[in-house]
Design a protein around this motif. Structure first.
Motif, PDB file in Angstrom:
ATOM      1  N   LYS A 142       0.641  -1.021  -0.294  1.00 26.64           N
ATOM      2  CA  LYS A 142      -0.001  -0.221   0.120  1.00 26.64           C
ATOM      3  C   LYS A 142       1.208   1.815   0.127  1.00 26.64           C
ATOM      4  CE  LYS A 142      -3.367  -0.240   2.457  1.00 26.64           C
ATOM      5  NZ  LYS A 142      -4.391   0.032   4.350  1.00 26.64           N
ATOM      6  N   LEU A 226      -3.015   2.226   9.283  1.00 28.59           N
ATOM      7  CA  LEU A 226      -3.190   0.970   8.490  1.00 28.59           C
ATOM      8  C   LEU A 226      -1.636   0.743   7.392  1.00 28.59           C
ATOM      9  CD1 LEU A 226      -7.503   1.100   7.814  1.00 28.59           C
ATOM     10  CD2 LEU A 226      -6.134  -0.117   9.385  1.00 28.59           C
TER      11      LEU A 226
ATOM     12  N   GLU B  44     -11.187  -1.058   5.834  1.00 26.34           N
ATOM     13  CA  GLU B  44     -10.141  -0.677   5.531  1.00 26.34           C
ATOM     14  C   GLU B  44     -10.046  -0.351   7.932  1.00 26.34           C
ATOM     15  OE1 GLU B  44      -6.682   0.658   3.346  1.00 26.34           O
ATOM     16  OE2 GLU B  44      -9.068   1.476   3.449  1.00 26.34           O
ATOM     17  N   GLY B  63      -6.985  -0.839  -1.030  1.00 30.33           N
ATOM     18  CA  GLY B  63      -6.844  -0.213  -0.158  1.00 30.33           C
ATOM     19  C   GLY B  63      -6.558   1.180  -0.708  1.00 30.33           C
ATOM     20  N   MET B  94      -7.467  -4.474   5.126  1.00 33.73           N
ATOM     21  CA  MET B  94      -7.860  -3.536   3.224  1.00 33.73           C
ATOM     22  C   MET B  94      -8.925  -3.724   3.673  1.00 33.73           C
ATOM     23  SD  MET B  94      -5.802  -6.641   0.706  1.00 33.73           S
ATOM     24  CE  MET B  94      -5.593  -8.288   2.077  1.00 33.73           C
ATOM     25  N   SER B  95     -10.080  -3.248   3.012  1.00 34.62           N
ATOM     26  CA  SER B  95     -11.583  -3.646   2.576  1.00 34.62           C
ATOM     27  C   SER B  95     -11.412  -4.606   1.240  1.00 34.62           C
ATOM     28  CB  SER B  95     -11.679  -2.525   1.621  1.00 34.62           C
ATOM     29  OG  SER B  95     -11.386  -1.388   2.378  1.00 34.62           O
TER      30      SER B  95
END
Lengths: 256, 256
Positions: A142, A226, B44, B63, B94-95
């Motif tokens: 990310k 995150l 997330e 992300g 993460m989503s």
DNA sequence: GTCGCGCCTTGATTTGCATCAAGACGGCTC
DNA sequence: GAGCCGTCTTGATGCAAATCAAGGCGCGAC
């Protein structure tokens, strides 16, 4: 192998949950070796026969393609590496070489795989360690895909500051060319980026960095839990899994 | 839950090594749910209470940071996801959202953690799955840091061709904007890159791609087994660990 | 001391990619 | 059918980063 070293290994999250018998099985076949700086321990694509445990020194993990080269991680004691390849009995996907003279414990991969199916506690620890490594890589990816070079650098500095106690001044833990590769930029660009961070209160003298206005730097960096793992590194918390578990204290309460 | 679905889950590498009792414990508390396209399953930073198993449909993992967004993976049945967060009882990094209408099995994360320490076979399977996921990410990260956009695209096409049987013509499995995000570029640039691959024997008509001169394209792409996983996807091989284990047939012989 | 060699920095230039903008095409509702 | 919306494409422009090139500096060898 010295008792003091054995104890350090035993205290690793990866090993502290396993039975004495498991630990004995793994360590009797293991051997501790000292390597000079710049030694290649493992080449991409090599068959992996051992789990490596870095007890002293510094190790760099890198990947190559088409005459290009990139640093994927730089390890400090006490860390294990190439666990994934050991678990799956697969070829290594990255090379490993010492950056400084290093003491490294090598544990038979076959023994690890054998012991996992006999000691559930150990297997759980391996799964947790792998999960921690995985999450570390998700963060790295990310960071790489979502941020630009200057933002990556700014966040790196903020993280380092916290990991080294939170004071205004701290030291870059590696050579700048290694850092550049880790951050996914060229040494030239790292140099320029550091220079341009002067506007945000960052002073650099050799390996020493001082952040005079943290708030200003943070406004640029926009750190995010995150992506950035701001966990302070203490002796009590080694291993990828533990680092990813933080901040779990309140989670434990919630789950209870 | 239908027996046929239960059997598909049971056959997953993650579950096929565990005891009947473990499997029963995990599935009795689980539930199967159907979601429409575009549903956000997980955001997330959310606490993760379930392991998700995609049985039908398609799911995208992404992300975000600072109003930017990137696709980290696109999953097809049968796949599990967010296992790492479940193992560590941590927040998701993460989503996840459905791309098509999807059937998803949700298994209690707490049950998974509980069962792991009782069933060593299951714990080993979790460790192997995590190791496979980890290695997939290492490949992705190397792909991202070492190659340029055009090279990533060329290798993606070569991989897709092989995964879809190796014929000259195949279909892009997702929308182009999703593919662009997965490859780490903008939709505009993907479009231009596809156009410029015409010189290398790539013909694109909507979602359908034909590679007329594979050798020419490969000379540009320089595929590498340490980055690109060219394993053909068959029904017999699901799960990240299995995909990483290939090509292990001869490794088994070496080790024997 | 002097030389040579990495490492780091700085500047000039080029390349790759993102961004901005506009238009084509297909599918959808009404 | 007309109108609209989202996707995809194409072109023009600007920015970020790699590359190329040169020079400074620290450090070890001798």
């Amino acid at each position: 192998m010295r008792d003091v070293d054995l104890e350090r290994v035993r205290a690793l999250p990866l090993f502290c949950g396993c039975t004495d018998e498991t630990f004995r099985t793994l360590t009797t076949g293991a051997f501790l070796q000292r390597f000079p700086a710049g030694t290649t321990l493992l080449l991409e694509g090599d068959q992996v026969d051992f789990l490596y445990v870095l007890l002293d020194g510094m190790v760099e993990l890198e990947g190559t393609w088409n005459d290009r080269e990139t640093t994927l991680a730089v390890l400090r004691p006490v860390s294990t590496f190439i666990l994934a390849a050991v678990v799956l009995d697969a070829d290594g996907l990255m090379s490993a070489q010492t950056v400084e003279r290093s003491d490294i414990l090598m544990i038979s991969g076959a023994a690890i795989r054998r012991v996992m199916s006999q000691d559930a506690g150990f297997a759980v620890a391996v799964a947790q360690e792998m999960a921690g490594c995985y999450r570390g890589l998700v963060r790295t990816l990310k960071n790489q895909k979502l941020r630009g070079g200057l933002e990556r650098l700014a966040n790196y500095l903020i993280t380092q500051r916290l990991r080294q106690g939170g004071g205004a001044t701290f030291e870059l833990p590696h050579e700048k060319r290694v850092l550049a590769s880790l951050l996914g930029m060229t040494p030239e660009n790292l140099s320029r980026s550091l220079a341009s961070l002067a506007d945000y209160g960052v002073e650099v003298h050799g390996p020493s960095v001082t952040i005079t206005r943290p708030a200003v730097l943070e406004r640029l960096a926009k750190p995010d839990p995150l992506i950035d793992n701001h966990q302070p590194v203490t002796d009590a918390l080694t291993g990828q899994a533990q680092q990813e578990r933080w901040p779990l204290p309140d989670r434990g309460i919630r789950a209870a």
